[in-house]
Design an enzyme around this catalytic site. Structure first.
Site, PDB file in Angstrom:
ATOM      1  N   TYR A 162       0.838  -1.212   0.000  1.00  5.62           N
ATOM      2  CA  TYR A 162       0.000   0.000   0.000  1.00  5.62           C
ATOM      3  C   TYR A 162       0.870   1.259   0.000  1.00  5.62           C
ATOM      4  CZ  TYR A 162      -3.670   3.206   1.670  1.00  5.62           C
ATOM      5  OH  TYR A 162      -4.562   4.250   1.817  1.00  5.62           O
ATOM      6  N   LYS A 166       0.968   4.180  -2.851  1.00  8.70           N
ATOM      7  CA  LYS A 166       0.616   5.555  -2.522  1.00  8.70           C
ATOM      8  C   LYS A 166       1.791   6.508  -2.733  1.00  8.70           C
ATOM      9  CE  LYS A 166      -3.722   5.270  -1.416  1.00  8.70           C
ATOM     10  NZ  LYS A 166      -4.724   5.831  -2.360  1.00  8.70           N
TER      11      LYS A 166
END
Length: 255
Positions: A162, A166
């Site tokens: 993640y 991001k």
């Protein structure tokens, strides 16, 4: 005296919001509709997106919906065309919000999980932004607003997949802002923190919740509606000289 409240008026503008069936995405769609924009609510769950759009119309807003898997470039092209059709073929606002999480410690992280999150978060934002570029308004009202996270700024335990996705969105935002400045299109990112289904695991685990709240100076989680105002700001004339920036909306966690 000038009426500065009109700076936030989005009347006459079209917006496409991905991942808008719930959480922050639906709150953003609602805020845009309330500000006067015509909103295309999209989500991989088309029925849920349609329900949000119906709710916005019932409240007096202008909205419709489409099923959109942001990994599918053809579907992204179709969504942009549908959103732009509301305003004579011009799209004013694209919000790349679609995302998922799949927490795992690095030693247990599978390559497929990394690829999946990169495909949804980073490649999804790439597909939608590239699909939108030729339709975006060049009169100063064109906006791309990407959703990143504190995880992409500082990193976070158990979310290498993640965090990497991001962080990639931050690089995409900054580079695209430089390229699209010549077209008078502004590109920014928001790093929000709110009580949504994506943060439920952390919020409902006593140990994780205590550790997380200790990192937030305001000592609480935001509701999605509290986050939506920042999206309105970046989409509005009030942000007409802001591009290439990452705005944390996280109660002071990232300073």
């Amino acid at each position: 005296m000038a009426d500065h409240t009109r700076l936030f008026d989005l009347t006459g503008r079209s917006a496409l919001v991905t991942g808008a069936a719930g959480g922050i995405g639906s709150a953003v769609a609602e805020a845009y509709a309330a500000a006067g924009a015509t909103v295309l609510v999209t989500d991989v769950d088309g029925d849920a997106a349609a329900s949000v759009a119906q709710r916005l119309r019932a409240a007096g807003g202008k909205a419709d919906s489409a099923a959109l898997d942001v990994r599918d470039r053809t579907a992204a092209d179709a969504a942009v065309a549908q959103a732009a059709a509301h305003t004579d073929g011009t799209l004013h606002i694209l919000v790349n919000n679609a995302g998922v999480t799949a927490p795992a410690m690095f030693a247990d992280l599978e390559a497929d999980s990394v690829r999946r999150l990169l495909d949804i978060h980073l490649m999804g934002a790439f597909h939608c932004a590239q699909a939108a570029v030729s339709a975006l308004a060049t009169d100063g009202t064109g906006r791309i607003i990407n959703v990143t996270s504190s995880a992409g700024i500082t990193g976070t335990l158990g979310q290498v997949n993640y965090s990497a996705a991001k962080a990639g969105i931050i690089g995409l935002t900054k580079s695209l802002a430089r390229e699209l400045a010549r077209k008078n299109v502004l590109v920014n990112a928001l790093a929000p923190l709110a009580a949504t289904s994506m943060t439920e695991t952390i919020r409902t685990d006593e140990k994780f919740a205590k550790t997380m709240l200790a990192r937030i100076p305001l000592r609480r989680w935001a509701e999605p509606a509290e986050i939506a105002g920042a999206f309105v700001f970046l989409a509005s004339d009030a942000a007409s000289f802001i591009t290439g920036q990452v705005l944390p909306v996280d109660g002071g966690m990232v300073m």
